[in-house]
Design a protein around this motif. Structure first.
Motif, PDB file in Angstrom:
ATOM      1  N   LEU A  32      68.707  48.518 -40.072  1.00 34.76           N
ATOM      2  CA  LEU A  32      69.291  48.718 -41.394  1.00 34.76           C
ATOM      3  C   LEU A  32      68.272  48.443 -42.496  1.00 34.76           C
ATOM      4  N   ARG A  37      66.013  51.220 -42.892  1.00 40.95           N
ATOM      5  CA  ARG A  37      66.744  52.415 -43.301  1.00 40.95           C
ATOM      6  C   ARG A  37      66.649  53.528 -42.261  1.00 40.95           C
ATOM      7  N   TYR A  52      69.141  54.138 -40.339  1.00 45.05           N
ATOM      8  CA  TYR A  52      70.466  54.717 -40.542  1.00 45.05           C
ATOM      9  C   TYR A  52      71.174  53.912 -41.621  1.00 45.05           C
ATOM     10  N   SER A  53      72.346  54.393 -42.054  1.00 45.21           N
ATOM     11  CA  SER A  53      73.101  53.701 -43.092  1.00 45.21           C
ATOM     12  C   SER A  53      74.059  52.688 -42.474  1.00 45.21           C
ATOM     13  N   TRP A  54      74.720  51.922 -43.313  1.00 45.36           N
ATOM     14  CA  TRP A  54      75.590  50.847 -42.851  1.00 45.36           C
ATOM     15  C   TRP A  54      76.973  51.322 -42.442  1.00 45.36           C
ATOM     16  N   HIS A  55      77.309  52.569 -42.722  1.00 38.72           N
ATOM     17  CA  HIS A  55      78.695  53.018 -42.616  1.00 38.72           C
ATOM     18  C   HIS A  55      79.266  52.918 -41.206  1.00 38.72           C
ATOM     19  N   THR A  78      75.644  54.813 -34.077  1.00 44.21           N
ATOM     20  CA  THR A  78      74.697  55.275 -35.095  1.00 44.21           C
ATOM     21  C   THR A  78      73.899  56.484 -34.633  1.00 44.21           C
ATOM     22  N   ALA A 120      78.772  60.298 -45.261  1.00 46.74           N
ATOM     23  CA  ALA A 120      78.919  58.841 -45.299  1.00 46.74           C
ATOM     24  C   ALA A 120      80.354  58.425 -44.979  1.00 46.74           C
TER      25      ALA A 120
END
Length: 339
Positions: A222, A225, A227-230, A276, A285
């Motif tokens: 994370l 970056r 991937y995103s946190w979603h 992910t 997102a």
């Protein structure tokens, strides 16, 4: 593939992302090695060698350029994640079947990297879980097997016990904490933690450390970056909310606290390394968030009321089927927000 395309070599952005994912698995691998010994390393080597061999053969059959596709790191990532999900002392043929199935039916059947609708690692895992449930439930107690006994367990070498100087332990395999809790109807949670060797301080014995290690690796990804946190937050949030809603304290009919659910099984591996996966997951997102929530909810449902102790693989594959709908919803919401 045209010669000009073949000369370009592997995409450096893909190589970087795959390299960071492999690097982030190192804390979990080291903890697994400390807990279970050589079995983890042997299974990892078998899975990666099988994946690279299958990848090379399939790329050759499809007349693709080997350097540009073989060296992108995707096969190594899929094989590593699959090996980490398998029991450390799985028979060699089980690892081979799971990995080969993941490469053929999870990746190349649909056209290779970037086109797979299902998570390859979870597809291979689900196949062997359904086909060989006995072998897939043979998890060793921590610190029980040495190198020679481990080789015997994996490859079936009958004469290695003599070299090791001792026979294979009669009770080296034990049920996981999730499995014990799922069939328990007599002891309270406090009694299980106090009396059963499968339980540790918050979750499964040893599983807490493994989950913490994969959490550390996930936070690293994370921060970089990758991937995103979603999707990770969605999965952990879905699992947490479900376990909170159906938590019955320490009663004998309790399904474990939210902390127990988060630090047992493959929760953190699933949240930061499985859901992910960008190709088989949602692209928007909001879609990724809902994808993660769905996986978390289904994982809890299968763990608690299903026939398998940990339902992560089935939850991921079921949500893979829902990705087109999730993407349409996410894109429609984005369009509404911009108008």
């Amino acid at each position: 593939m045209p010669r000009a395309e073949a000369a370009l070599g592997p995409d450096p952005r893909i190589q970087r992302a795959m390299g960071l994912v492999l690097l982030a698995t190192l804390p979990g691998i080291l903890v697994l090695l400390w807990l279970y010994g050589w079995g983890t390393l042997i299974t990892l080597l078998l899975a990666n060698l099988t994946a690279l061999s299958c990848e090379a053969v399939l790329l050759k059959l499809r007349r693709r350029a080997l350097p540009s596709a073989l060296l992108d790191g995707s096969a190594l990532v899929s094989a590593t994640l699959l090996a980490l999900a398998l029991p450390p002392y799985s028979p060699w043929w089980l690892t081979l079947i799971a990995t080969a199935f993941a490469m053929v039916f999870g990746k190349h059947l649909y056209g290779g990297m970037g086109k797979n609708p299902f998570n390859p690692a979870m597809l291979g895992y689900a196949l062997v879980l359904l086909s060989f449930p006995v072998q897939m439930n043979q998890w060793p107690a921590p610190h029980t097997l040495g190198l020679f006994a481990g080789l015997q367990q994996i490859f079936g070498f009958a004469d290695l016990t003599d070299l090791a100087g001792s026979a294979l332990p009669d009770a080296w395999s034990q049920a996981t904490a999730l499995d014990v809790l799922r069939v328990n109807n007599r002891l309270t949670i406090d009694e299980l933690f106090a009396s059963h060797e499968a339980f540790g301080w918050a979750g499964g014995r040893g599983a807490e450390l493994v989950n913490l290690a994969f959490l550390l690796g996930g936070l690293f990804l994370l921060q970089r970056r990758v991937y995103s946190w979603h999707a990770p937050l969605g999965m952990l949030g879905g699992l947490f909310v479900m376990s909170l809603l159906f938590w019955n304290g320490s009663g004998s009919d309790s399904h474990g606290s939210p902390l127990f659910q988060l630090f047992s099984g493959a929760s953190m591996l699933g949240a930061f390394f499985i859901v992910t996966e960008p190709i088989s997951g949602a692209s928007s997102a909001r879609g990724r968030l809902l994808f993660g929530v769905g996986v978390g909810v289904l994982t809890y449902v299968i763990r608690t009321w299903g026939g398998y102790p940990d339902g992560l693989a089935f939850a991921v594959l079921l949500l893979n089927l829902a990705v087109p709908a999730l993407d349409r919803y996410g894109q429609a919401h984005t369009q509404q927000a911009t108008t």
